[in-house]
Design a protein around this motif. Structure first.
Motif, PDB file in Angstrom:
ATOM      1  N   THR A  52     -57.171 -21.774  -5.853  1.00 38.23           N
ATOM      2  CA  THR A  52     -56.580 -21.474  -7.228  1.00 38.23           C
ATOM      3  C   THR A  52     -55.336 -21.738  -7.647  1.00 38.23           C
ATOM      4  OG1 THR A  52     -57.992 -19.936  -7.242  1.00 38.23           O
ATOM      5  CG2 THR A  52     -59.319 -21.137  -8.429  1.00 38.23           C
ATOM      6  N   ASN A  53     -54.605 -20.615  -5.779  1.00 35.87           N
ATOM      7  CA  ASN A  53     -53.308 -20.290  -6.560  1.00 35.87           C
ATOM      8  C   ASN A  53     -52.445 -21.269  -5.240  1.00 35.87           C
ATOM      9  OD1 ASN A  53     -54.293 -18.005  -7.438  1.00 35.87           O
ATOM     10  ND2 ASN A  53     -54.552 -16.682  -5.570  1.00 35.87           N
ATOM     11  N   ASP A  54     -51.419 -20.587  -5.930  1.00 29.72           N
ATOM     12  CA  ASP A  54     -50.423 -22.221  -5.269  1.00 29.72           C
ATOM     13  C   ASP A  54     -50.570 -21.571  -3.254  1.00 29.72           C
ATOM     14  OD1 ASP A  54     -49.308 -22.924  -6.876  1.00 29.72           O
ATOM     15  OD2 ASP A  54     -47.550 -21.729  -7.210  1.00 29.72           O
ATOM     16  N   SER A  55     -50.957 -20.107  -3.130  1.00 33.83           N
ATOM     17  CA  SER A  55     -50.508 -20.096  -1.415  1.00 33.83           C
ATOM     18  C   SER A  55     -52.130 -18.768  -1.535  1.00 33.83           C
ATOM     19  CB  SER A  55     -49.667 -19.047  -1.832  1.00 33.83           C
ATOM     20  OG  SER A  55     -50.100 -18.619   0.083  1.00 33.83           O
ATOM     21  N   LEU A  56     -52.727 -19.249  -0.293  1.00 34.28           N
ATOM     22  CA  LEU A  56     -53.700 -17.966   0.237  1.00 34.28           C
ATOM     23  C   LEU A  56     -53.286 -17.208   0.624  1.00 34.28           C
ATOM     24  CD1 LEU A  56     -55.256 -21.066   2.219  1.00 34.28           C
ATOM     25  CD2 LEU A  56     -56.044 -19.961  -0.188  1.00 34.28           C
ATOM     26  N   PHE A  57     -52.403 -16.586   0.732  1.00 30.06           N
ATOM     27  CA  PHE A  57     -51.765 -14.705   1.453  1.00 30.06           C
ATOM     28  C   PHE A  57     -51.875 -13.927  -0.227  1.00 30.06           C
ATOM     29  CE2 PHE A  57     -49.466 -17.862   4.246  1.00 30.06           C
ATOM     30  CZ  PHE A  57     -49.653 -17.090   5.749  1.00 30.06           C
ATOM     31  N   LYS A  58     -51.998 -13.398   0.588  1.00 32.30           N
ATOM     32  CA  LYS A  58     -52.511 -12.340  -0.529  1.00 32.30           C
ATOM     33  C   LYS A  58     -51.910 -11.185  -0.362  1.00 32.30           C
ATOM     34  CE  LYS A  58     -57.291 -12.746  -1.276  1.00 32.30           C
ATOM     35  NZ  LYS A  58     -57.858 -13.101  -2.828  1.00 32.30           N
ATOM     36  N   GLU A  59     -51.231 -10.591  -1.370  1.00 26.14           N
ATOM     37  CA  GLU A  59     -49.796  -9.728  -1.529  1.00 26.14           C
ATOM     38  C   GLU A  59     -50.634  -8.318  -1.311  1.00 26.14           C
ATOM     39  OE1 GLU A  59     -46.612  -9.998  -3.845  1.00 26.14           O
ATOM     40  OE2 GLU A  59     -46.140 -11.828  -4.183  1.00 26.14           O
ATOM     41  N   TYR A  60     -50.385  -7.437  -0.832  1.00 25.09           N
ATOM     42  CA  TYR A  60     -50.623  -5.714  -0.464  1.00 25.09           C
ATOM     43  C   TYR A  60     -49.421  -5.124  -0.549  1.00 25.09           C
ATOM     44  CZ  TYR A  60     -53.753  -2.702   0.813  1.00 25.09           C
ATOM     45  OH  TYR A  60     -54.131  -1.093   1.693  1.00 25.09           O
ATOM     46  N   ASN A  61     -49.244  -4.465  -2.204  1.00 31.98           N
ATOM     47  CA  ASN A  61     -47.996  -3.729  -2.557  1.00 31.98           C
ATOM     48  C   ASN A  61     -48.758  -2.510  -1.637  1.00 31.98           C
ATOM     49  OD1 ASN A  61     -46.363  -5.532  -3.339  1.00 31.98           O
ATOM     50  ND2 ASN A  61     -47.699  -5.999  -4.767  1.00 31.98           N
ATOM     51  N   LYS A  62     -48.630  -2.061  -0.456  1.00 34.01           N
ATOM     52  CA  LYS A  62     -48.961  -0.826  -0.365  1.00 34.01           C
ATOM     53  C   LYS A  62     -47.451  -0.236   0.781  1.00 34.01           C
ATOM     54  CE  LYS A  62     -51.888   2.513   2.150  1.00 34.01           C
ATOM     55  NZ  LYS A  62     -53.001   2.719   2.928  1.00 34.01           N
ATOM     56  N   LYS A  63     -46.582   1.140   0.507  1.00 31.76           N
ATOM     57  CA  LYS A  63     -46.139   1.696   1.200  1.00 31.76           C
ATOM     58  C   LYS A  63     -46.832   2.435   2.873  1.00 31.76           C
ATOM     59  CE  LYS A  63     -42.079   4.611   0.988  1.00 31.76           C
ATOM     60  NZ  LYS A  63     -40.309   4.127   0.412  1.00 31.76           N
ATOM     61  N   PHE A  64     -46.050   1.985   3.625  1.00 32.95           N
ATOM     62  CA  PHE A  64     -46.862   2.278   4.912  1.00 32.95           C
ATOM     63  C   PHE A  64     -45.738   3.704   5.403  1.00 32.95           C
ATOM     64  CE2 PHE A  64     -48.197  -1.984   4.447  1.00 32.95           C
ATOM     65  CZ  PHE A  64     -49.413  -1.798   4.352  1.00 32.95           C
ATOM     66  N   ASP A  65     -46.302   4.713   6.039  1.00 28.58           N
ATOM     67  CA  ASP A  65     -45.292   5.954   6.855  1.00 28.58           C
ATOM     68  C   ASP A  65     -46.032   6.227   7.921  1.00 28.58           C
ATOM     69  OD1 ASP A  65     -47.581   7.147   6.121  1.00 28.58           O
ATOM     70  OD2 ASP A  65     -46.842   8.660   5.154  1.00 28.58           O
ATOM     71  N   LYS A  66     -45.419   6.730   8.485  1.00 25.80           N
ATOM     72  CA  LYS A  66     -45.590   7.534   9.871  1.00 25.80           C
ATOM     73  C   LYS A  66     -47.397   7.681   9.900  1.00 25.80           C
ATOM     74  CE  LYS A  66     -43.798  10.216  13.342  1.00 25.80           C
ATOM     75  NZ  LYS A  66     -43.684  10.989  14.382  1.00 25.80           N
ATOM     76  N   ALA A  67     -47.388   8.587   9.093  1.00 25.92           N
ATOM     77  CA  ALA A  67     -48.795   8.987   8.873  1.00 25.92           C
ATOM     78  C   ALA A  67     -49.946   7.602   8.975  1.00 25.92           C
ATOM     79  CB  ALA A  67     -49.543  10.522   7.795  1.00 25.92           C
ATOM     80  N   TYR A  68     -49.602   7.331   8.613  1.00 28.24           N
ATOM     81  CA  TYR A  68     -50.334   5.644   8.610  1.00 28.24           C
ATOM     82  C   TYR A  68     -50.830   5.359   9.658  1.00 28.24           C
ATOM     83  CZ  TYR A  68     -52.355   1.192   7.328  1.00 28.24           C
ATOM     84  OH  TYR A  68     -53.206  -0.168   6.482  1.00 28.24           O
ATOM     85  N   PHE A  69     -49.957   4.983  10.998  1.00 31.59           N
ATOM     86  CA  PHE A  69     -50.115   4.528  12.594  1.00 31.59           C
ATOM     87  C   PHE A  69     -50.317   5.812  12.708  1.00 31.59           C
ATOM     88  CE2 PHE A  69     -47.720   1.652  10.179  1.00 31.59           C
ATOM     89  CZ  PHE A  69     -47.859   0.368  10.022  1.00 31.59           C
ATOM     90  N   GLU A  70     -50.950   6.838  13.042  1.00 34.22           N
ATOM     91  CA  GLU A  70     -51.308   7.624  13.536  1.00 34.22           C
ATOM     92  C   GLU A  70     -52.287   7.817  13.681  1.00 34.22           C
ATOM     93  OE1 GLU A  70     -49.207  11.445  12.364  1.00 34.22           O
ATOM     94  OE2 GLU A  70     -47.458  11.108  13.158  1.00 34.22           O
ATOM     95  N   LYS A  71     -53.226   7.780  12.840  1.00 37.26           N
ATOM     96  CA  LYS A  71     -54.887   7.051  12.625  1.00 37.26           C
ATOM     97  C   LYS A  71     -55.575   6.430  12.660  1.00 37.26           C
ATOM     98  CE  LYS A  71     -54.804  12.538  12.780  1.00 37.26           C
ATOM     99  NZ  LYS A  71     -55.423  14.151  12.223  1.00 37.26           N
ATOM    100  N   PRO A  72     -55.575   5.132  13.381  1.00 45.96           N
ATOM    101  CA  PRO A  72     -55.763   3.867  12.484  1.00 45.96           C
ATOM    102  C   PRO A  72     -57.225   3.773  11.673  1.00 45.96           C
ATOM    103  CG  PRO A  72     -55.557   3.709  14.770  1.00 45.96           C
ATOM    104  CD  PRO A  72     -55.159   4.989  14.444  1.00 45.96           C
ATOM    105  N   TRP A  73     -57.847   5.397  12.321  1.00 45.92           N
ATOM    106  CA  TRP A  73     -59.637   4.951  11.814  1.00 45.92           C
ATOM    107  C   TRP A  73     -59.567   5.857  10.322  1.00 45.92           C
ATOM    108  CZ3 TRP A  73     -60.430   0.528  13.569  1.00 45.92           C
ATOM    109  CH2 TRP A  73     -59.702  -0.170  14.565  1.00 45.92           C
TER     110      TRP A  73
END
Length: 110
Positions: free
Chosen positions: A89-110
């Motif tokens: 139903t949309n023009d694109s199949l991509f979904k926008e994910y508006n979240k700010k990623f910082d260094k701590a987000y990638f340190e503990k991925p689980w």
């Protein structure tokens, strides 16, 4: 011995006299004759094989019809429509994910 104990347990629960007789006969035959003990074991394994063909199918059918089917119906009634985004139903199949990623987000991925 397991067959004998099984028949004794059935006797204790149901008080059927024939189970006590069968337990006694199977126990004596298994104790004094290696040949008959192998035959009893063979029959026991054949019964286990037969039950392995029947019981899983019955259990899986019960789980499917008593648990999964009502959950699917409730999800269809109360859930969000088109959960898998199968209708384009949309023009694109991509979904926008508006979240700010910082260094701590990638340190503990689980």
């Amino acid at each position: 011995m397991i067959v004998t104990l099984g028949f004794l347990l059935i006797y204790l629960v149901s008080k059927w006299q024939w189970t006590l007789n069968v337990a006694f006969i199977v126990g004596i035959l298994g104790l004094f004759s290696a040949y008959l003990a192998r035959k009893i074991d063979f029959l026991w394994m054949k019964l286990a094989w037969l039950l392995s063909l029947i019981v899983p199918n019955v259990l899986l059918s019960l789980v499917f019809f008593m648990v999964l089917t009502p959950v699917a119906w409730l999800s269809g009634i109360f859930g969000r429509k088109d959960q898998l985004s199968l209708k384009n139903t949309n023009d694109s199949l991509f979904k926008e994910y508006n979240k700010k990623f910082d260094k701590a987000y990638f340190e503990k991925p689980w």
